[in-house]
Motif scaffolding. Structure first.
Motif, mmCIF file in Angstrom:
data_model
loop_
_atom_site.group_PDB
_atom_site.id
_atom_site.type_symbol
_atom_site.label_atom_id
_atom_site.label_comp_id
_atom_site.label_asym_id
_atom_site.label_seq_id
_atom_site.Cartn_x
_atom_site.Cartn_y
_atom_site.Cartn_z
ATOM 1 N N GLY A 106 0.594 -1.270 -0.502
ATOM 2 C CA GLY A 106 -0.197 0.304 0.212
ATOM 3 C C GLY A 106 0.728 1.206 -0.036
ATOM 4 N N ILE A 107 1.583 1.298 -0.936
ATOM 5 C CA ILE A 107 2.784 1.912 -0.881
ATOM 6 C C ILE A 107 1.703 3.894 -0.749
ATOM 7 C CG2 ILE A 107 2.835 2.266 -3.566
ATOM 8 C CD1 ILE A 107 5.984 2.982 -3.523
ATOM 9 N N SER A 108 0.653 3.644 -1.392
ATOM 10 C CA SER A 108 0.814 5.338 -1.363
ATOM 11 C C SER A 108 -0.167 5.272 0.227
ATOM 12 C CB SER A 108 -0.888 5.289 -1.458
ATOM 13 O OG SER A 108 -2.009 4.714 -1.425
ATOM 14 N N GLN A 109 0.184 4.879 1.180
ATOM 15 C CA GLN A 109 0.210 5.217 2.319
ATOM 16 C C GLN A 109 1.282 4.556 3.622
ATOM 17 O OE1 GLN A 109 -3.774 5.566 3.153
ATOM 18 N NE2 GLN A 109 -2.873 6.264 0.811
ATOM 19 N N TYR A 110 2.127 4.775 2.937
ATOM 20 C CA TYR A 110 3.234 4.347 3.660
ATOM 21 C C TYR A 110 3.949 5.655 4.310
ATOM 22 C CZ TYR A 110 3.447 -0.311 1.747
ATOM 23 O OH TYR A 110 3.757 -1.109 1.379
ATOM 24 N N ASN A 111 3.655 6.479 3.864
ATOM 25 C CA ASN A 111 4.194 8.419 4.139
ATOM 26 C C ASN A 111 3.302 8.907 5.689
ATOM 27 O OD1 ASN A 111 6.945 7.945 3.541
ATOM 28 N ND2 ASN A 111 6.343 8.299 1.634
ATOM 29 N N LEU A 112 1.695 8.814 5.308
ATOM 30 C CA LEU A 112 1.020 9.419 5.674
ATOM 31 C C LEU A 112 0.963 9.350 7.562
ATOM 32 C CD1 LEU A 112 -2.285 8.608 3.144
ATOM 33 C CD2 LEU A 112 -0.556 10.736 3.222
ATOM 34 N N GLU A 113 1.067 9.860 7.795
ATOM 35 C CA GLU A 113 0.544 10.029 9.279
ATOM 36 C C GLU A 113 -0.762 9.049 9.891
ATOM 37 O OE1 GLU A 113 1.984 12.765 12.059
ATOM 38 O OE2 GLU A 113 3.701 13.862 10.749
ATOM 39 N N THR A 114 -1.777 9.240 9.278
ATOM 40 C CA THR A 114 -3.305 8.373 9.273
ATOM 41 C C THR A 114 -3.335 8.719 8.137
ATOM 42 O OG1 THR A 114 -3.552 10.251 11.362
ATOM 43 C CG2 THR A 114 -5.138 9.087 9.790
ATOM 44 N N PRO A 115 -3.769 6.991 7.689
ATOM 45 C CA PRO A 115 -4.082 6.721 6.428
ATOM 46 C C PRO A 115 -5.427 7.562 6.137
ATOM 47 C CG PRO A 115 -3.423 4.341 7.801
ATOM 48 C CD PRO A 115 -3.587 6.146 8.798
ATOM 49 N N ASP A 116 -5.453 7.535 4.684
ATOM 50 C CA ASP A 116 -6.348 8.802 3.859
ATOM 51 C C ASP A 116 -7.504 7.538 3.389
ATOM 52 O OD1 ASP A 116 -4.940 7.452 1.982
ATOM 53 O OD2 ASP A 116 -5.148 9.970 1.401
ATOM 54 N N TYR A 117 -7.275 6.406 3.284
ATOM 55 C CA TYR A 117 -8.329 5.634 2.573
ATOM 56 C C TYR A 117 -8.888 3.633 3.871
ATOM 57 C CZ TYR A 117 -9.378 7.882 -1.651
ATOM 58 O OH TYR A 117 -9.792 8.521 -2.661
ATOM 59 N N ALA A 118 -9.587 3.997 3.963
ATOM 60 C CA ALA A 118 -10.025 2.855 4.809
ATOM 61 C C ALA A 118 -10.711 1.961 3.727
ATOM 62 C CB ALA A 118 -11.272 3.114 5.854
ATOM 63 N N VAL A 119 -10.693 0.325 4.426
ATOM 64 C CA VAL A 119 -10.973 -0.810 3.780
ATOM 65 C C VAL A 119 -12.833 0.351 3.033
ATOM 66 C CG1 VAL A 119 -12.232 -2.743 2.961
ATOM 67 C CG2 VAL A 119 -10.313 -2.531 4.556
#
Length: 333
Positions: free
Chosen positions: A244-257
């Protein structure tokens, strides 16, 4: 052993995007091997997205003020293990450094004849094993089905698409530039591909290229791309969550399932996996992959950066799409 050993240390935990301040470069002397150990003169080092999670301790790999870990290929410079001699060509889980002293039990011989060094960090190595193991063990693929691959021009995604074609699937993917899309279509043989950065609606674009829906999603990106492909899944579709490379640098993931009710109505299966659970299958995979390479059915593309001291900047660029295919450091001396 005599001589210097340049190393890259993990010196600060990232907050948000990984930055140069997270690393430091220093030089020490080459370690002498104990009984059962070998010293590898590292020739190439693999840079991989999973290392970003390791920097947060999410995979229990990296601690602060230690040398960054990574897969390497090189030659045995000194051996105190009966199975290895000086000059042997090997693969190992080593470190970001010029010379790695490791237990011989963690090192594997490789035959670089006819293929060279770098494929063993790419489509003939654990990158390829990741693609093969996901499809082999978790996809329940059937010839004629459609697979969608995110980050399809990347190291893992490109192998997924090629193996899918070998298995008789229809392969569709997305990438982040027109050049990468051209590579998917005209060099790797994907049936369809698009630049997700230039389309108005990713879900509609997936639907356009997958008119019969998506049977298998091999997910490497997450976020809005995963959300878009989810809407196009077929009844009893399978979602393989590799990254999930789009989420790795986010302090809080911006998408849930996405809408969990779709799991009921579409009877979907979602499975996460890691290549570490399949490390004992590497020789099986390499034997298969060598045959595919010889037949022209499997190929790789690499971005090679010179010098171990440049590994931090190259790693940072990995999360901005600066690389094309597998990102590799050529270790200097």
């Amino acid at each position: 052993m005599d001589g210097p050993n340049k190393q890259v240390f993990y010196s600060a935990r990232p907050e948000g995007h990984v930055a140069a301040e997270c690393f430091s470069v220093s030089e020490t002397s080459i370690a002498d091997p104990a009984d059962g150990d070998v010293v590898i003169a590292n020739k190439y080092l693999s840079l991989d997205p999973y290392m970003r999670m390791a920097m947060l301790g999410q995979q229990g790999i990296e601690n602060l003020n230690t040398v960054m870990g990574g897969r390497v290929v090189g030659t045995i410079a000194k051996s105190r293990h009966p199975n290895f001699n000086e000059g042997d060509t090997v693969f190992a889980m080593g470190r970001w450094e010029q010379y790695s002293c490791l237990p011989g039990t963690q090192v594997r011989h490789i035959d670089i004849g006819n293929v060279g060094w770098t494929p063993f960090l790419s489509h003939l190595g654990f990158t390829g094993l990741t693609a093969w193991a996901g499809l082999e063990h978790y996809s329940n693929l059937q010839a004629g089905e459609t697979i969608f691959v995110s980050a399809a021009s990347g190291a893992v995604g490109s192998v997924v698409g090629q193996i899918a074609k070998i298995k008789g699937l229809r392969a569709v993917g997305c990438a982040g530039s027109d050049a990468k899309v051209d590579y998917l279509l005209n060099e790797l043989g994907f049936d369809a591909a698009f630049n997700y950065k230039t389309v108005d609606n990713i879900a509609d674009e997936i639907g356009k290229h997958c008119p019969d829906g998506v049977d298998i999603d091999f997910e490497n990106v997450g976020g809005k791309i995963f959300d878009a492909v989810f809407r196009n899944m077929n009844l009893k579709g399978r979602l393989l969550i590799c990254g999930g490379i789009s989420q790795y640098n986010l302090e809080t993931p911006d998408y849930a399932v996405p809408n969990l009710l779709d799991f009921i109505t579409k009877q979907l299966t979602m499975r996460g996996f890691t290549v570490r659970n399949h490390a004992d299958e590497i020789e099986t995979y390499v034997e298969l992959a060598r045959d595919w390479v010889a037949k022209g059915q499997l190929k790789g593309r690499e971005t090679i950066v010179q010098g171990i001291a440049n590994a931090p900047d190259a790693f940072i660029g990995l999360f901005h799409g600066d690389n094309f295919g597998k990102l590799i450091i050529q270790v200097d001396r």
